[in-house]
Design an enzyme around this catalytic site. Structure first.
Site, PDB file in Angstrom:
ATOM      1  N   GLU A 133      38.366  25.637  39.600  1.00 55.09           N
ATOM      2  CA  GLU A 133      37.706  26.406  40.720  1.00 55.09           C
ATOM      3  C   GLU A 133      36.958  27.538  39.997  1.00 55.09           C
ATOM      4  O   GLU A 133      37.497  28.561  39.737  1.00 55.09           O
ATOM      5  CB  GLU A 133      38.507  26.964  41.905  1.00 55.09           C
ATOM      6  CG  GLU A 133      37.452  27.587  42.819  1.00 55.09           C
ATOM      7  CD  GLU A 133      38.406  28.519  43.600  1.00 55.09           C
ATOM      8  OE1 GLU A 133      38.039  28.905  44.952  1.00 55.09           O
ATOM      9  OE2 GLU A 133      39.131  29.388  43.089  1.00 55.09           O
ATOM     10  N   ASP A 160      43.196  27.395  41.056  1.00 52.47           N
ATOM     11  CA  ASP A 160      42.617  28.456  41.752  1.00 52.47           C
ATOM     12  C   ASP A 160      42.125  29.465  41.049  1.00 52.47           C
ATOM     13  O   ASP A 160      42.884  29.856  40.081  1.00 52.47           O
ATOM     14  CB  ASP A 160      43.806  28.757  42.911  1.00 52.47           C
ATOM     15  CG  ASP A 160      42.935  30.073  43.703  1.00 52.47           C
ATOM     16  OD1 ASP A 160      42.080  29.667  44.749  1.00 52.47           O
ATOM     17  OD2 ASP A 160      43.410  31.182  43.608  1.00 52.47           O
TER      18      ASP A 160
END
Length: 699
Positions: free
Chosen positions: A409, A354
Site C-alpha cells: 500500500e 499497510d
C-alpha cells in the site's frame, strides 16, 4: 511520470559498478532507462539487503532460523511439562513472570539476564508432572525499570489476549490447547488472476454486534466463492485494543483478535477458504504500533526506545502511534518472525503491507505531494533501514512459500517497489493503484456526467509502471469511512432508502446510479491493473458508510455492519449489482484479462463519451453518455471474424433496460479504424458497458 534530470553520480563508472553488484539491474534499466542516474541508489539498497542477510547468516545461522523467534521468545511448554520463558528487555533492571499460577506474586519467578538485553526463565513442572501454567492461565511479565518502577506488561510474543467486560486493558492468556486445530486442506496455487475480496470479520453480520470467525466461515465464505473471488484480504486480525482503529493500532502482533473468537476458529476459517480454492492474505501492519504500554509494545522495558525510535522520531505525528527502529537487530527478528508466524501458524498465503509510504520515507508522506519526479524517490528522504526490512520480508515470504503474494500500500509510486530484489527492487508482487478510487469519487462528487473526461479516466486507469503489477479497485474500506461514503451512496444517496424496490419504477437517480456503478466497476476491473479488489458489500452497492462504535456515536454498531440481507431480498434492486459482480468475475476467470498484457485503447471520444479497448482477445466498449445511444458505431479491433456479446450491463438480470439482442452476430471487416486493422459496427445504448468475444475467427 516525469523524466528526471541526470545526476552527477550517474557516471559510466558508477553505472558499471552498480551493474556489477546488482545481478539483474540491467533488466530494470532496460525497462526504464530514466532510472540509470539512480543506479548507485539501487546498488546501495541491494548491498544493504545482501549485507544484512549475510550478517543474519553469520550471527544467527540464516534467516530461516532467525525468523523463528516465536519458538523461543514468549512462554512455551517444554517436553517435561516445564515452562521456558524468554524476553528482550534491554532497558530493564529485572524481569519476572507472574499470574494465576503463583497467586500474582510479582517477584517469585525472576528471569536470568543474558547477553544483548535478553532474559530467560525455566519453571519446572509440578512434582506430579502436571502443568504449573495450564492452558487458559492469565500471565504478566513484570519489569523493574532502571528508575526502580515496577511495570506489569504483556509479552510482545503473546499468542492470545482478551479484554473482559468492564476492563480497560487486555489480559494475556496462555494459549496452549490440548487439541489444537489441524489443517485439512493444502494451500491453493497462486492465482493466475487475482480477484480480492477485502474483508473485516467484525462487521460481516447485518446485526449490530461484532461478528465472529465462525459466522464469517459459515456465512460469508460461501458468498465470496459464489461471487467468483479467488482471494480474501483479511483486515483487523492482528490484535488491536481500539476497535474503531479498523485494526491499524496494533497492540499484540502475534495474537489473532479475540473479539471474533479463538485462534483455532481463525485457523478453521483459513482452512475452509483453502478448501474452496481461495487464497487468504493478511493485512499486516508493520508501519507503526499502538501507543498503549500496559497491553501494547510501547515502553515494554520502561524505556521509549525498546522497539521504537526514541524521542520525536519514534512518534507518527498524524497517527499518534509509535514507529519501529528497523535498524535494530531484535526488531528485525521480531517483525520477520511475525511474518513467518502468520504464514506457518495460521496458514495465510501472503500479505497486504499497510502504510508502506510511511515506512519508505523519513517524512512518512506527511505533507508530501508526489509529482512523479524521480528525485522524490531517492536520496536522504528515503528510510533505507525500512526499505531493507521490506526487502528482507519479501525475500522471506517468497523463499518459504514461492506461491505467496505480497501487496504494497504505497501512495507515492516508488519505482521498482514491485520489481524483483535481484533487480534492486523491493520484491513486492503487486501495489495498490490508489489513484483510481480517488478519481471515481472526484468525478461523482464534482462533475456532471456530460463533463466526465474520457481521456483522463483512461489515463488514470492505465498510468502504471511497466512490469510492476497493480491491484485496481473502484473503492476499498478507505472510501467508505465516516466522513466519506460508499460509491453507491455517492451516486444514489438518500434515494437508496426509498427507491430500491423492484415494485416501483426507476427514478432517474436510481437508474443512473445502478448503470454507472456497473460501468465503473467493469472498466476498473478490465483496464486498471493486473488484479482487482472489492471491499465487502460493495459488490451489491452497499449504502451509507462505515463508522465503528465510539464515544462520538454513542458506541453505535449501526454503521459497523454489512447488510447482506439487502442483496438476498428478491424485491430489492441490490441483487442486480450483485449479479453483475458475480458474472464479471466469472467471465474474467474464463478469459483471464487481468493476467493478459495491458489493454490497447483504440477510442476515448470526448464528445460521444465512448471508450473502447481490447484485452485478452476481448473487445470492451463503454458508452458513458447520459442520454445518447449510437447505432452502427464503428469500433476498431485486431481480430477478424464473428463476435458475440458475452457481458452486457444493460441485461435484465443486472437491472438494465434490455436494449441489446444477445442473439446478434457482429462481423468485423478489414476496415482500418483507430489504428486497428479491422473494425465492426455496433449498437451502443447510453450508459452501457459491453464485452464482445471473437467466437468464430477465420482460418
Amino acid at each position: 511520470m516525469a523524466a528526471p534530470a541526470a545526476r552527477a553520480d550517474g557516471s559510466d563508472a558508477a553505472l558499471a559498478a552498480a551493474l556489477a553488484d546488482v545481478p539483474d539491474l540491467g533488466r530494470l534499466l532496460e525497462v526504464d532507462p530514466y532510472l540509470k542516474p539512480y543506479a548507485p541508489d539501487f546498488q546501495r539498497r541491494y548491498n544493504r539487503f545482501s549485507q544484512t542477510l549475510d550478517n543474519i547468516g553469520k550471527n544467527e545461522g540464516g534467516i530461516d532460523k532467525f525468523s523463528r523467534g516465536y519458538e523461543s521468545f514468549g512462554v512455551h511448554r517444554c517436553a517435561d511439562g516445564g515452562l521456558y520463558c524468554k524476553e528482550w528487555a534491554p532497558g530493564a533492571e529485572g524481569v519476572f513472570l507472574t499470574g494465576d499460577f503463583n497467586d500474582w506474586n510479582p517477584f517469585s519467578y525472576p528471569y536470568k539476564k543474558l547477553d544483548y538485553g535478553k532474559w530467560d526463565l525455566y519453571i519446572p513442572p509440578k512434582p506430579n508432572k502436571s502443568l504449573l501454567v495450564p492452558h487458559g492461565s492469565k500471565l504478566k511479565v513484570v519489569i523493574r525499570s532502571k528508575s526502580g518502577e515496577i511495570l506489569y506488561r504483556i509479552s510482545p510474543w503473546a499468542k492470545y489476549v482478551v479484554r473482559e467486560s468492564g476492563n480497560v486493558n487486555y489480559d494475556w492468556i496462555h494459549w496452549d490447547p490440548e487439541q489444537p486445530y489441524k489443517f485439512k486442506h493444502s494451500r491453493p496455487k497462486k492465482p493466475r488472476s487475482l480477484r480480492i475480496y477485502e474483508s473485516h470479520v467484525g462487521i460481516s453480520s447485518h446485526e449490530g454486534k461484532i461478528a465472529s470467525y465462525k459466522h464469517f466461515t459459515c456465512n460469508v465464505l460461501p458468498r465470496i466463492k459464489g461471487l467468483g473471488y479467488n482471494c480474501i484480504q483479511m483486515m483487523a486480525i492482528m490484535e488491536h485494543a481500539y476497535y474503531a482503529s479498523f485494526g491499524y493500532q496494533i497492540t499484540s502482533f502475534f495474537a489473532a483478535s479475540s473479539r471474533y473468537g479463538t485462534p483455532e476458529e481463525l485457523k478453521e476459517l483459513v482452512d475452509t477458504a483453502h478448501s474452496m480454492g481461495i487464497t487468504v492474505l493478511l493485512d499486516v501492519v508493520h508501519s507503526h504500533a499502538s501507543k498503549n504500554s500496559e497491553d501494547g509494545l510501547n515502553m515494554f522495558d520502561g524505556t521509549d526506545s525498546c522497539y521504537f525510535h526514541s524521542g520525536p522520531r519514534g512518534t507518527h505525528d498524524l497517527w499518534d502511534s509509535r514507529l519501529f527502529i528497523y535498524s535494530s537487530w531484535e526488531v528485525l527478528r521480531f517483525l520477520l518472525s511475525n511474518i513467518r508466524w502468520w504464514l506457518e501458524e495460521y496458514g495465510f498465503d501472503g500479505f497486504r503491507f499497510d502504510g508502506v509510504t510511511s515506512m519508505l520515507y523519513h517524512h512518512h508522506g506527511i505533507g508530501a505531494s508526489f509529482s512523479g519526479d524521480y528525485h522524490e524517490y531517492f536520496g536522504l528522504q528515503v528510510d533505507e533501514d525500512a526499505l531493507t526490512y521490506l526487502m528482507l520480508a519479501n525475500h522471506l515470504v517468497h523463499t518459504l512459500y514461492p506461491d505467496s503474494i505480497t501487496i504494497a500500500e504505497d501512495v507515492s509510486g516508488m519505482p521498482a517497489l514491485c520489481s524483483p530484489i535481484s533487480q534492486g527492487g523491493g520484491g513486492f508482487d503487486y501495489r495498490l493503484a490508489m489513484a483510481i478510487p480517488d478519481k471515481w469519487i472526484q468525478l461523482v462528487k464534482e462533475f456532471k456526467d456530460e463533463d466526465w473526461n474520457m481521456g483522463n479516466i483512461v489515463y488514470t486507469l492505465t498510468n502504471r509502471r511497466h512490469l510492476e503489477k497493480c491491484i485496481a479497485y473502484a473503492e476499498s474500506h478507505d472510501q467508505a469511512l465516516v466522513g466519506d461514503k460508499s460509491l453507491a451512496f455517492w451516486l444514489m444517496d438518500a434515494e437508496m432508502y426509498t427507491n430500491m424496490s423492484v415494485l416501483t419504477p426507476f427514478t432517474p437517480v436510481i437508474d443512473r446510479g445502478i448503470q454507472l456503478h456497473k460501468m465503473i466497476r467493469l472498466i476498473t476491473h478490465a483496464l486498471g491493473g493486473e488484479g482487482y479488489l472489492n471491499f465487502m458489500g460493495n459488490e451489491f452497492g452497499h449504502p451509507e458508510w462505515l463508522d465503528f462504535p465510539r464515544k462520538g456515536n454513542n458506541e453505535s454498531y449501526h454503521y459497523a455492519r454489512r447488510q447482506f440481507h439487502l442483496t438476498d431480498d428478491d424485491l430489492l434492486r441490490y441483487k442486480f449489482l450483485n449479479n453483475f459482480d458475480r458474472d464479471m468475475n466469472k467471465l474474467e476467470e474464463r478469459c483471464g484479462w487481468l493476467s493478459a498484457p495491458q489493454a490497447f485503447v483504440s477510442e476515448k471520444h470526448e464528445g460521444n463519451k465512448v471508450i473502447a479497448f481490447e484485452r485478452a482477445a476481448l473487445l470492451f466498449i463503454f458508452n458513458f453518455h447520459p442520454s445518447k445511444s449510437y447505432t452502427n458505431y464503428r469500433v476498431g479491433t485486431t481480430l477478424p471474424g464473428k463476435f458475440k456479446i458475452v457481458l452486457d450491463s444493460d441485461a435484465a438480470e443486472y437491472g438494465g433496460h434490455q436494449r441489446l439482442d444477445h442473439n446478434t452476430d457482429f462481423f468485423s471487416e478489414p476496415y482500418e479504424h483507430n489504428e486497428r486493422p479491422s473494425s465492426l459496427l455496433v449498437y451502443i445504448p447510453s450508459r452501457v458497458a459491453l464485452i464482445l468475444q471473437n467466437v468464430d475467427p477465420p482460418n
